[in-house]
Design a protein around this motif. Structure first.
Motif, mmCIF file in Angstrom:
data_model
loop_
_atom_site.group_PDB
_atom_site.id
_atom_site.type_symbol
_atom_site.label_atom_id
_atom_site.label_comp_id
_atom_site.label_asym_id
_atom_site.label_seq_id
_atom_site.Cartn_x
_atom_site.Cartn_y
_atom_site.Cartn_z
ATOM 1 N N GLY A 107 21.016 -14.391 42.267
ATOM 2 C CA GLY A 107 21.015 -14.990 43.654
ATOM 3 C C GLY A 107 21.978 -15.643 43.787
ATOM 4 O O GLY A 107 23.181 -15.114 43.301
ATOM 5 N N GLN A 108 21.378 -15.663 45.073
ATOM 6 C CA GLN A 108 23.360 -16.848 45.603
ATOM 7 C C GLN A 108 23.070 -17.144 46.922
ATOM 8 O O GLN A 108 23.246 -17.425 47.816
ATOM 9 N N ASN A 138 16.846 -22.387 48.105
ATOM 10 C CA ASN A 138 16.794 -21.804 49.934
ATOM 11 C C ASN A 138 15.159 -22.003 49.261
ATOM 12 O O ASN A 138 15.046 -20.696 48.666
ATOM 13 N N ARG A 139 14.636 -22.032 50.635
ATOM 14 C CA ARG A 139 13.319 -21.420 50.918
ATOM 15 C C ARG A 139 13.426 -19.759 51.354
ATOM 16 O O ARG A 139 14.125 -19.716 52.074
ATOM 17 N N HIS A 140 12.431 -19.064 50.599
ATOM 18 C CA HIS A 140 11.759 -17.888 51.180
ATOM 19 C C HIS A 140 10.958 -17.476 50.351
ATOM 20 O O HIS A 140 10.874 -18.495 49.414
ATOM 21 N N ASP A 141 10.539 -16.174 50.672
ATOM 22 C CA ASP A 141 9.197 -15.443 49.319
ATOM 23 C C ASP A 141 9.745 -14.151 48.600
ATOM 24 O O ASP A 141 8.731 -13.559 48.456
ATOM 25 N N GLU A 142 11.002 -13.926 48.794
ATOM 26 C CA GLU A 142 11.451 -12.785 48.109
ATOM 27 C C GLU A 142 11.264 -12.835 46.206
ATOM 28 O O GLU A 142 10.866 -14.284 46.214
ATOM 29 N N SER A 143 10.971 -12.371 46.537
ATOM 30 C CA SER A 143 11.120 -11.779 44.713
ATOM 31 C C SER A 143 12.203 -11.272 43.778
ATOM 32 O O SER A 143 13.241 -10.514 44.347
ATOM 33 N N LEU A 144 12.722 -11.069 42.424
ATOM 34 C CA LEU A 144 13.316 -10.578 41.697
ATOM 35 C C LEU A 144 13.323 -8.809 41.591
ATOM 36 O O LEU A 144 11.600 -8.762 41.407
ATOM 37 N N PRO A 145 14.009 -8.056 41.903
ATOM 38 C CA PRO A 145 14.573 -7.767 41.572
ATOM 39 C C PRO A 145 15.384 -8.493 43.194
ATOM 40 O O PRO A 145 15.031 -7.664 44.160
ATOM 41 N N ILE A 146 16.437 -8.709 43.979
ATOM 42 C CA ILE A 146 17.336 -8.882 45.137
ATOM 43 C C ILE A 146 18.174 -7.820 45.477
ATOM 44 O O ILE A 146 18.050 -7.627 44.763
ATOM 45 N N LYS A 147 17.920 -7.849 47.252
ATOM 46 C CA LYS A 147 19.317 -7.022 47.090
ATOM 47 C C LYS A 147 20.031 -7.377 47.672
ATOM 48 O O LYS A 147 20.477 -8.694 46.851
ATOM 49 N N ARG A 148 21.448 -6.512 48.366
ATOM 50 C CA ARG A 148 22.479 -7.226 47.827
ATOM 51 C C ARG A 148 22.705 -8.108 48.517
ATOM 52 O O ARG A 148 23.966 -9.124 48.618
ATOM 53 N N ASP A 149 21.810 -8.202 50.258
ATOM 54 C CA ASP A 149 22.193 -9.649 51.271
ATOM 55 C C ASP A 149 20.610 -10.601 50.579
ATOM 56 O O ASP A 149 20.748 -11.580 51.373
ATOM 57 N N GLY A 150 20.410 -10.708 49.612
ATOM 58 C CA GLY A 150 19.135 -11.769 49.331
ATOM 59 C C GLY A 150 20.075 -12.557 48.815
ATOM 60 O O GLY A 150 20.976 -12.697 48.552
ATOM 61 N N THR A 151 18.595 -13.458 48.835
ATOM 62 C CA THR A 151 19.130 -15.334 48.460
ATOM 63 C C THR A 151 18.550 -15.194 46.881
ATOM 64 O O THR A 151 19.702 -15.742 46.347
ATOM 65 N N GLY A 152 17.083 -14.926 46.382
ATOM 66 C CA GLY A 152 17.153 -15.287 45.280
ATOM 67 C C GLY A 152 16.963 -16.689 44.690
ATOM 68 O O GLY A 152 17.277 -17.928 45.464
ATOM 69 N N PHE A 153 17.838 -16.692 43.237
ATOM 70 C CA PHE A 153 17.010 -18.385 43.222
ATOM 71 C C PHE A 153 18.008 -18.194 42.009
ATOM 72 O O PHE A 153 18.432 -17.942 41.192
ATOM 73 N N ALA A 154 18.251 -19.771 41.925
ATOM 74 C CA ALA A 154 18.995 -20.129 40.901
ATOM 75 C C ALA A 154 19.062 -21.221 39.377
ATOM 76 O O ALA A 154 19.658 -21.623 38.752
ATOM 77 N N CYS A 155 17.460 -20.495 39.281
ATOM 78 C CA CYS A 155 16.769 -20.999 37.689
ATOM 79 C C CYS A 155 16.343 -19.228 37.653
ATOM 80 O O CYS A 155 15.534 -19.421 38.595
ATOM 81 N N ILE A 156 15.877 -19.411 37.299
ATOM 82 C CA ILE A 156 14.617 -18.393 36.084
ATOM 83 C C ILE A 156 12.979 -18.963 36.651
ATOM 84 O O ILE A 156 12.240 -17.996 36.684
ATOM 85 N N ALA A 157 13.274 -20.360 36.075
ATOM 86 C CA ALA A 157 11.144 -21.174 36.501
ATOM 87 C C ALA A 157 10.985 -20.494 38.200
ATOM 88 O O ALA A 157 9.491 -20.463 38.135
ATOM 89 N N GLU A 158 11.662 -20.792 39.248
ATOM 90 C CA GLU A 158 11.251 -20.423 40.566
ATOM 91 C C GLU A 158 11.080 -19.026 40.374
ATOM 92 O O GLU A 158 10.225 -18.472 40.914
ATOM 93 N N ALA A 159 12.199 -18.090 39.904
ATOM 94 C CA ALA A 159 11.634 -16.655 39.865
ATOM 95 C C ALA A 159 10.140 -16.369 39.569
ATOM 96 O O ALA A 159 9.356 -16.068 39.925
#
Lengths: 333, 333
Positions: free
Chosen positions: A229-230, A267-288
């Motif tokens: 995440g970032q 941050n609000r989004h509906d991506e999942s892992l793995p994220i792209k280089r410019d993706g947002t992702g998550f700050a904890c695993i539970a959300e992913a």
């Protein structure tokens, strides 16, 4: 100015002023032996520390090499650690599968929990767990350290009390969360020691990155060098730090050196892992895992295991960690 | 030996050794400036403090008059305050009308909550409340202050870590308890600053009154000089202090100076207020109200109001307060 606490064999360590590029530091021992003692009389000590910082920055003082691995948490122990819920999407995701009844309430006032603050972990301290299967998770958060706040403060009093900013890892044992909350007394066993970045900064030092009582920087999280995440800590932060401080002081004053967490950045989004280089992702695993359950019917990202290394850093405009990096490896007791 | 912290204008006060009859004291400043600093290196400092105590007791040192009104809490701020549920009848009474689902669980392991410890109140500090109608209650408890405990300690390690014993008043705002617990993050607003008796004692000083990791003394509570309770803290304590410390260290070490509460003292009986001179009564108003609801269909004992004074003291065999007295008057902010 930037401050850090070096390991010196004593519980509270030794206060140093750090250069803006985090390359050099100088002892602040003649001003205040520890960060807590600096905070106890901030109006006296802050100008002296700032003067020392200017001398270090101008190279009037050479200082010594700053070695993040020699640091403790900025406050290795604190009199209070309160974590707030600044980001609604964190709560929504973590609670979405449980049918929470209090969604309305949580968007009116930040939720708070009282964390343990007797041992706050150094940025490179291992995460020691007593069993491997406790569903170990990180939570990347922004934290502020405050001066004294009276009961029922104004927003102005709360804002003026913010002394220092950094990031932290609110280590969570997800398998124990349900037990803790069902017991009815709140988080306890699920929240062992929190780890902190090596450096804290005064808000004025952060320039445009600190505004609206929020830190407007991406916080980058990797696990074993894979980007998880970032998210930007300034985006989707529904309750700012002043909201959280005001709420925390509803029935009590807050002492100097109280640490206030902004909650897991989300941050609000509906991506999942793995994220792209410019993706947002998550700050904890539970959300992913929650997003994965909704998208794929099952969680795919594993919780942390012994041997895994999680890294957390707020990234400045120059691409470098602003407060240094948290880099913790999981170890079994 | 008996220790106390005198007000000196600094946040951590000044450590003194107190005579057994609580009449005299002597500065311990040359050994350790504060109780926390004594606890940080107890194996060095405790023998020196004990020697000073013997000199004071033998009147080799005259000392000065000990004035409880000049004391702060023994630890005016602490790095951790954990309250456990030692007495099942407290939980049963407080929860009986709510149909709690976890009665089985709570008799297997003590429940714990993480309390705020950044401002611990002096024995005669007012209880400041922001509104009059928050259902203000006292909770009379025994508390111990411990040395460092590793994660997953043995019972022997936990017992050996108990350094000091005293009593406290875990102030509770009953009207906010439901909100706190429904939020799902646990006690916060319902638990403002806890107050402590003026004096702490080492377990060995207490003789037969400290055994089986429990304090076997009646704790007397009055409100505006009416006797509300004098339950024996050693009776019906299902979980002793070692049980509570072991449970608290399940997923974390505990730092030196951690304060552990035994929970609201509660003896099994079905008396209601007012109690007879030899009655047992209650260590909080909520329990009295629950018994009244069951007996009379409605609660009769009022919660504390501005102007009310609550007094709490553990009573020794000589009829005198062992740790001095907590005497707090309620004030509106």
């Amino acid at each position: 100015m930037y401050l850090a606490t070096l390991h010196n064999g004593r519980p509270d360590g030794h206060l140093v002023v750090v250069s803006t590029d985090l390359s050099r530091c100088v002892s602040a021992g003649r001003i205040a032996p520890s960060l807590q003692s600096a905070l106890d009389d901030w109006s006296t000590h802050a100008p002296q520390l700032a003067a020392l910082s200017r001398q270090l920055e101008a190279r009037d003082i050479a200082g010594q090499k700053f070695v993040p691995a020699d640091t403790l948490a900025p406050l290795p122990r604190a009199y209070q650690w309160i974590d707030g819920s600044g980001y609604l999407s964190h709560l929504e995701r973590v609670r979405s599968l449980k049918g929470s009844k209090d969604e309305e309430l949580q968007s009116v006032r930040p939720l708070l929990y009282q964390g343990g603050s007797d041992s706050l972990l150094a940025p490179t301290a291992p995460i020691m767990i007593p069993e491997a299967d406790l569903a170990l998770d990180f939570e990347a958060e922004v934290a502020v350290i405050i001066g004294p706040v009276p009961m029922r403060p104004t927003r102005e009093q709360a804002a003026a009390a913010i002394r220092l900013v950094t990031v932290c890892n609110d280590v969570s044992l997800r398998r124990l969360v349900v037990d803790d909350l069902q017991n009815g007394f709140g988080f306890f066993h699920a929240k062992p020691s929190t780890a902190f970045a090596p450096v804290v900064a005064t808000p004025d030092t952060l320039g445009d990155a600190w505004r609206d009582n929020r830190l407007h920087l991406p916080v980058r999280i990797t696990v074993n060098d894979a980007l998880y995440g970032q998210p930007n800590a300034g985006t989707d932060m529904h309750f700012d730090f002043v909201d959280i401080i005001v709420e925390a002081a509803r029935t009590r004053p807050l002492g100097a050196g109280t640490i206030i967490g902004g909650g897991t950045i989300s941050n609000r989004h509906d991506e999942s892992l793995p994220i792209k280089r410019d993706g947002t992702g998550f700050a904890c695993i539970a959300e992913a895992r929650t997003v994965e359950k909704i998208k794929y019917g099952r969680a795919r990202t594993a919780f942390l295991q012994p041997g895994d290394t999680v890294r957390i850093a707020a990234i400045g405009q120059n691409g470098q960690p602003v407060f240094g990096e948290i880099a913790q490896t999981v170890r079994l007791l």
